[in-house]
Design a protein around this motif. Structure first.
Motif, short mmCIF file in Angstrom:
data_model
loop_
_atom_site.label_atom_id
_atom_site.label_comp_id
_atom_site.label_asym_id
_atom_site.label_seq_id
_atom_site.Cartn_x
_atom_site.Cartn_y
_atom_site.Cartn_z
N MET A 1 0.80 -1.26 0.17
CA MET A 1 -0.02 -0.11 0.05
C MET A 1 0.98 1.29 0.10
SD MET A 1 -2.78 1.31 2.83
CE MET A 1 -3.97 -0.05 2.16
N LYS A 2 0.67 2.35 -1.03
CA LYS A 2 1.34 3.41 -0.74
C LYS A 2 1.04 4.22 0.53
CE LYS A 2 1.98 7.91 -3.47
NZ LYS A 2 1.57 8.65 -4.56
N LEU A 3 2.11 4.70 1.01
CA LEU A 3 1.86 5.53 2.19
C LEU A 3 1.13 6.97 2.05
CD1 LEU A 3 5.55 4.79 4.13
CD2 LEU A 3 3.40 3.41 3.95
N LYS A 7 4.04 14.74 4.78
CA LYS A 7 5.63 15.19 4.82
C LYS A 7 6.47 14.03 4.38
CE LYS A 7 6.49 15.54 9.72
NZ LYS A 7 6.83 16.69 10.90
N PRO A 8 7.95 14.24 4.47
CA PRO A 8 8.74 12.89 3.91
C PRO A 8 8.58 11.90 5.27
CG PRO A 8 9.57 14.96 3.33
CD PRO A 8 8.45 15.36 3.96
N LEU A 9 8.76 10.74 4.99
CA LEU A 9 8.95 9.65 5.86
C LEU A 9 10.40 9.07 5.99
CD1 LEU A 9 7.94 8.06 8.32
CD2 LEU A 9 7.10 6.47 6.50
N VAL A 10 11.35 9.12 6.88
CA VAL A 10 12.41 8.49 6.96
C VAL A 10 12.46 7.26 7.71
CG1 VAL A 10 14.89 8.68 7.37
CG2 VAL A 10 13.67 10.57 6.41
N ILE A 11 12.68 6.10 6.89
CA ILE A 11 12.69 4.77 7.39
C ILE A 11 14.11 4.21 7.70
CG2 ILE A 11 12.06 2.31 7.40
CD1 ILE A 11 10.29 4.49 5.04
N PRO A 36 5.96 12.48 -0.02
CA PRO A 36 4.51 12.35 -0.38
C PRO A 36 3.99 12.14 -1.70
CG PRO A 36 5.05 14.44 1.11
CD PRO A 36 6.32 13.73 0.56
N ASP A 37 4.91 12.60 -2.87
CA ASP A 37 4.50 12.22 -4.11
C ASP A 37 5.03 10.76 -4.70
OD1 ASP A 37 7.33 12.45 -4.32
OD2 ASP A 37 7.31 14.29 -5.67
N GLY A 38 5.61 9.67 -3.65
CA GLY A 38 6.13 8.72 -3.68
C GLY A 38 7.25 8.66 -4.07
N LYS A 39 8.15 9.54 -4.38
CA LYS A 39 9.57 9.52 -4.75
C LYS A 39 10.14 8.87 -3.57
CE LYS A 39 13.54 12.50 -5.52
NZ LYS A 39 14.06 13.88 -5.37
#
Length: 275
Positions: A1-3, A7-11, A36-39
């Motif tokens: 599933m796309k998150l 704002k950006p998420l750093v895993i 957020p744009d999937g990049k």
């Protein structure tokens, strides 16, 4: 599933010289920054810990003293890493208990006052344990349908980061109302919203103010306030102790406490001084 990101998420994941927040250091840091744009942007750094990597750690991680002797130190990478994490939410596996606290220590040792309280901290292990109560390998098999050892090398930060990212996506796929109904389950308390604030709230397992839990939130006279969680002033509001026992502040700053504990205490002291 796309998150579903605002704002950006750093895993991220760390490999370290040990488990002591005060004495041990990072030897590998790997991250996936999802926008957020999937990049997606990936990074993987071997780091010179400026101390000996013991044979047991080399056996676990495959990282030796020779591997890191010519690599940059954390201080040399700190500004770059600050840019990676700034303005982002943060996720990992067991990250709220270990990786984030140790990363906070490394930043402070490098002279960077990174404020993790501005980040939503999502611990994939906590989500898993609350839902299924197992470890990363079991989580990977459960949510991704494959054995982790078939896809990854054990005890490598970059490998564990990839697995953690896939597990988080798998969790959001698995704990939808539609999937739970398809399994014949009552979806009540079995649905995870695809929302970083909700996941951060779900990941939280304590009321710590500092990562080490030396200062915690508590209800005092009907108000939520910071209290000490150890020693002779345990249960006493920090603001009160700073007022009637100012030497306690100096004792903590000079003691064998984490930099983060000292940072949090100093912020409270500065706040109270302005009142």
């Amino acid at each position: 599933m796309k998150l579903n990101l605002q704002k950006p998420l750093v895993i991220f994941d760390l490999e370290t010289t040990g488990l002591d927040l005060v004495k041990d250091r990072v030897i590998q840091l790997s991250y996936i920054k999802v926008f957020p744009d999937g990049k997606e942007v990936r990074g993987n750094e071997l780091i010179n810990p400026e101390k000996t990597i013991e044979p047991l750690i080399t056996e676990l991680t495959g990282i030796s003293n020779d591997d890191v002797k010519d690599k940059p130190t954390f201080s040399q990478l700190a500004k770059k890493l600050e840019e990676v994490f700034s303005g982002s939410d943060i996720a990992g596996f067991n990250s709220n208990h270990f990786d984030v606290p140790l990363l906070a220590e490394e930043f402070l040792r490098a002279g960077i006052d990174f404020d993790f309280s501005k980040c939503r901290l999502i611990d994939v292990q906590t989500i898993f344990h609350k839902m299924e109560r197992r470890n990363l390998a079991a989580a990977y098999k459960f949510y991704c349908g494959r054995k982790m050892e078939d896809d990854f090398e054990a005890h490598r930060a970059d490998q564990d980061t990839e697995a953690t990212y896939r597990v988080l996506q798998g969790q959001l796929d698995y704990y939808t109302e539609e999937h739970q109904l398809a399994l014949g389950e009552d979806p009540k308390d079995r649905v995870l919203p695809n929302d970083m604030q909700a996941l951060a709230d779900f990941s939280k397992v304590n009321d710590n103010v500092d990562f080490a839990g030396r200062i915690v939130w508590a209800e005092v006279n009907g108000q939520r306030t910071e209290v000490f969680n150890f020693g002779k002033h345990k249960g006493v509001p920090v603001a009160d102790v700073l007022r009637f026992d100012p030497g306690y502040y100096s004792w903590i700053l000079g003691g064998d406490f984490t930099y983060n504990t000292k940072q949090v205490l100093t912020r409270i002291r500065l706040r109270e001084a302005k009142k």
